[in-house]
Design an enzyme around this catalytic site. Structure first.
Site, PDB file in Angstrom:
ATOM      1  N   THR A   1     -52.098  14.270  34.309  1.00  0.00           N
ATOM      2  CA  THR A   1     -52.950  14.690  33.197  1.00  0.00           C
ATOM      3  C   THR A   1     -53.800  13.493  32.809  1.00  0.00           C
ATOM      4  O   THR A   1     -53.276  12.480  32.332  1.00  0.00           O
ATOM      5  CB  THR A   1     -52.094  15.108  31.977  1.00  0.00           C
ATOM      6  OG1 THR A   1     -51.250  16.176  32.361  1.00  0.00           O
ATOM      7  CG2 THR A   1     -52.989  15.553  30.822  1.00  0.00           C
TER       8      THR A   1
ATOM      9  N   LYS B   1     -56.366  22.204  30.869  1.00  0.00           N
ATOM     10  CA  LYS B   1     -55.103  21.635  30.372  1.00  0.00           C
ATOM     11  C   LYS B   1     -55.261  21.118  28.938  1.00  0.00           C
ATOM     12  O   LYS B   1     -54.438  21.417  28.068  1.00  0.00           O
ATOM     13  CB  LYS B   1     -54.683  20.508  31.317  1.00  0.00           C
ATOM     14  CG  LYS B   1     -53.646  19.568  30.808  1.00  0.00           C
ATOM     15  CD  LYS B   1     -52.244  20.001  31.146  1.00  0.00           C
ATOM     16  CE  LYS B   1     -51.228  19.080  30.476  1.00  0.00           C
ATOM     17  NZ  LYS B   1     -49.881  19.513  30.637  1.00  0.00           N
TER      18      LYS B   1
ATOM     19  N   LYS C   1     -50.777  12.105  23.640  1.00  0.00           N
ATOM     20  CA  LYS C   1     -51.678  11.740  24.751  1.00  0.00           C
ATOM     21  C   LYS C   1     -52.692  12.866  24.985  1.00  0.00           C
ATOM     22  O   LYS C   1     -53.896  12.626  25.088  1.00  0.00           O
ATOM     23  CB  LYS C   1     -50.860  11.496  26.024  1.00  0.00           C
ATOM     24  CG  LYS C   1     -51.704  11.296  27.265  1.00  0.00           C
ATOM     25  CD  LYS C   1     -50.892  11.235  28.547  1.00  0.00           C
ATOM     26  CE  LYS C   1     -51.823  11.245  29.752  1.00  0.00           C
ATOM     27  NZ  LYS C   1     -51.137  11.255  31.036  1.00  0.00           N
TER      28      LYS C   1
HETATM   29  P1  NAD Z   1     -43.675   8.756  34.552  1.00  0.00           P
HETATM   30  O1  NAD Z   1     -44.094   7.563  33.758  1.00  0.00           O
HETATM   31  O2  NAD Z   1     -42.234   9.146  34.560  1.00  0.00           O
HETATM   32  O3  NAD Z   1     -44.113   8.548  36.098  1.00  0.00           O
HETATM   33  C1  NAD Z   1     -45.341   7.989  36.500  1.00  0.00           C
HETATM   34  C2  NAD Z   1     -45.037   7.089  37.703  1.00  0.00           C
HETATM   35  O4  NAD Z   1     -46.260   6.639  38.283  1.00  0.00           O
HETATM   36  C3  NAD Z   1     -44.237   5.831  37.337  1.00  0.00           C
HETATM   37  O5  NAD Z   1     -43.024   5.825  38.066  1.00  0.00           O
HETATM   38  C4  NAD Z   1     -45.164   4.679  37.743  1.00  0.00           C
HETATM   39  O6  NAD Z   1     -44.474   3.549  38.253  1.00  0.00           O
HETATM   40  C5  NAD Z   1     -45.995   5.348  38.822  1.00  0.00           C
HETATM   41  N1  NAD Z   1     -47.272   4.711  39.160  1.00  0.00           N
HETATM   42  C6  NAD Z   1     -48.243   4.231  38.340  1.00  0.00           C
HETATM   43  N2  NAD Z   1     -49.289   3.803  39.069  1.00  0.00           N
HETATM   44  C7  NAD Z   1     -48.985   4.000  40.377  1.00  0.00           C
HETATM   45  C8  NAD Z   1     -49.656   3.795  41.615  1.00  0.00           C
HETATM   46  N3  NAD Z   1     -50.886   3.264  41.661  1.00  0.00           N
HETATM   47  N4  NAD Z   1     -49.034   4.129  42.768  1.00  0.00           N
HETATM   48  C9  NAD Z   1     -47.793   4.648  42.749  1.00  0.00           C
HETATM   49  N5  NAD Z   1     -47.098   4.906  41.604  1.00  0.00           N
HETATM   50  C10 NAD Z   1     -47.691   4.566  40.439  1.00  0.00           C
HETATM   51  O7  NAD Z   1     -44.586   9.972  34.055  1.00  0.00           O
HETATM   52  P2  NAD Z   1     -44.322  11.542  34.239  1.00  0.00           P
HETATM   53  O8  NAD Z   1     -43.580  12.069  33.060  1.00  0.00           O
HETATM   54  O9  NAD Z   1     -43.823  11.789  35.612  1.00  0.00           O
HETATM   55  O10 NAD Z   1     -45.817  12.099  34.098  1.00  0.00           O
HETATM   56  C11 NAD Z   1     -46.770  11.957  35.146  1.00  0.00           C
HETATM   57  C12 NAD Z   1     -48.033  12.687  34.750  1.00  0.00           C
HETATM   58  O11 NAD Z   1     -47.720  14.061  34.496  1.00  0.00           O
HETATM   59  C13 NAD Z   1     -48.687  12.147  33.463  1.00  0.00           C
HETATM   60  O12 NAD Z   1     -50.074  12.177  33.636  1.00  0.00           O
HETATM   61  C14 NAD Z   1     -48.226  13.135  32.399  1.00  0.00           C
HETATM   62  O13 NAD Z   1     -49.118  13.232  31.313  1.00  0.00           O
HETATM   63  C15 NAD Z   1     -48.183  14.428  33.195  1.00  0.00           C
HETATM   64  N6  NAD Z   1     -47.284  15.445  32.652  1.00  0.00           N
HETATM   65  C16 NAD Z   1     -46.016  15.103  32.271  1.00  0.00           C
HETATM   66  C17 NAD Z   1     -45.183  16.089  31.755  1.00  0.00           C
HETATM   67  C18 NAD Z   1     -43.768  15.747  31.313  1.00  0.00           C
HETATM   68  O14 NAD Z   1     -43.130  16.607  30.680  1.00  0.00           O
HETATM   69  N7  NAD Z   1     -43.228  14.559  31.646  1.00  0.00           N
HETATM   70  C19 NAD Z   1     -45.634  17.421  31.635  1.00  0.00           C
HETATM   71  C20 NAD Z   1     -46.914  17.738  32.095  1.00  0.00           C
HETATM   72  C21 NAD Z   1     -47.731  16.735  32.600  1.00  0.00           C
END
Ligand code: NAD
Length: 300
Positions: free
Chosen positions: A96, A171, A246
């Site tokens: 997102t 979204k 966010k």
């Molecule tokens: P998270 O922080 O658990 O995971 C993100 C991962 O990306 C981390 O492990 C980080 O080390 C990694 N990362 C960052 N830069 C990187 C790169 N260049 N190469 C490889 N890895 C890299 O976050 P999440 O909860 O998994 O969310 C991920 C996305 O999904 C976000 O944009 C969030 O807004 C969206 N989202 C999350 C949820 C939720 O409930 N958690 C729901 C809908 C959408």
């Protein structure tokens, strides 16, 4: 079955990548965090030594990263996924992120001869684990057609919302509605209490009247009427206030950039920001009712 490079193995990415493996795809993962790589490896996901290693043989590259700067950085910065992948690879960004970054990333990809879609999700960690996510997809028809069967291994509803960035647009519009409606429902309960009206009575009336909405009927912010809502488990998320904040901020950035008038979105964004600043960002966003009733963060 496709060869897929999956970058970002956090709370969402890891279960999504594992569902692709379960569906028979050949997936190689990578994350900048060693802990995230180790956790995914322990679940059986092959891990590359770096980002380029994850994408060099892939027909499809999926990213699930925190924010726009991470996606644009991974595509074009030092990780340079667009340089490492084969010509014609399909890039699917499920993060997102802000619409401007989504369009920048898509243009960088197509300028390099790749296909690209933005495909943010709703459904949270539970939907990621259960392969029941909804994907909102922006991009050209050809890219969408190729992405759809891959997304179907991770979700149950895939909607093509238009050109590049329109998945992100869908979204953040949806989540702005949700963020506002949760506060509207919460205010109803706060006022009802002051008026001597029970929460159950208000629920029984409004959930079958014109006040009905998902925030009330499915995700009721007070304990009791909907036993499965986070209010009944001390507001454990669910969908954390920090994540709602966010998305609310992304909606307000987009509103400002594009001249849309969203005063309730702005006010709701401010309320979640104040609640999070009090140290409650990890609570479910429906705990905003505790901020409004004067006992912030205090679970019933
Ligand atoms: P998270 O922080 O658990 O995971 C993100 C991962 O990306 C981390 O492990 C980080 O080390 C990694 N990362 C960052 N830069 C990187 C790169 N260049 N190469 C490889 N890895 C890299 O976050 P999440 O909860 O998994 O969310 C991920 C996305 O999904 C976000 O944009 C969030 O807004 C969206 N989202 C999350 C949820 C939720 O409930 N958690 C729901 C809908 C959408």
């Amino acid at each position: 079955m496709a060869t897929i490079g999956f970058l970002g193995l956090g709370n969402m990415g890891r279960p999504m990548a594992l569902n692709l493996v379960k569906a028979g795809h050949k997936v190689t993962g990578f994350d900048l965090s060693k802990a995230a790589c180790d956790a995914a490896a322990a679940d059986g996901l092959p891990i590359a030594a770096d980002g380029a290693g994850a994408v060099k043989d892939a027909e499809i590259v999926i990213t699930m990263l925190p924010a726009g700067k991470h996606v644009v950085g991974a595509y074009t910065g030092t990780m340079n996924l667009l340089g490492a992948a084969k010509h014609g690879t399909l890039f699917i960004d499920c993060s997102t992120i802000d619409i401007a970054s989504a369009r920048t990333a898509a243009k960088a990809a197509t300028d390099k001869g790749m296909l690209a879609v933005d495909a943010p999700v709703s459904g949270g960690v539970g939907g990621a684990a259960g392969a029941t996510l909804t994907f909102m997809v922006g991009g050209a028809d050809e890219a969408f057609t190729k992405a759809k069967p891959i997304l179907e291994a991770m979700g149950k509803k895939i909607v093509h919302c238009g050109g590049a960035g329109n998945g992100q647009a869908a979204k953040i519009c949806n989540n702005m509605i949700l963020g506002i409606s949760m506060i509207a429902v919460s205010e109803g309960f706060v006022l009802a209490k002051k008026l001597g009206l029970s929460e159950q009575a208000l629920f029984d009336v409004s959930s079958t009247s014109s006040g009905q909405c998902w925030s009330l009927n499915t995700y009721c912010p007070v304990p009791g009427p909907v036993p499965t809502s986070p209010a009944n488990r001390a507001y454990q998320p669910g969908f954390a206030t920090d994540l709602m904040l966010k998305d609310m901020k992304l909606s307000q950035e987009a509103a400002q950039d594009n001249g849309a008038v969203t005063p309730l979105g702005a006010a709701a964004s401010k309320l979640y920001e104040l609640f999070a600043a009090q140290g409650h960002g990890g609570m479910d966003f429906s705990a905003i009712v505790t901020f409004l009733n004067g006992t912030p963060g205090k679970a019933p």
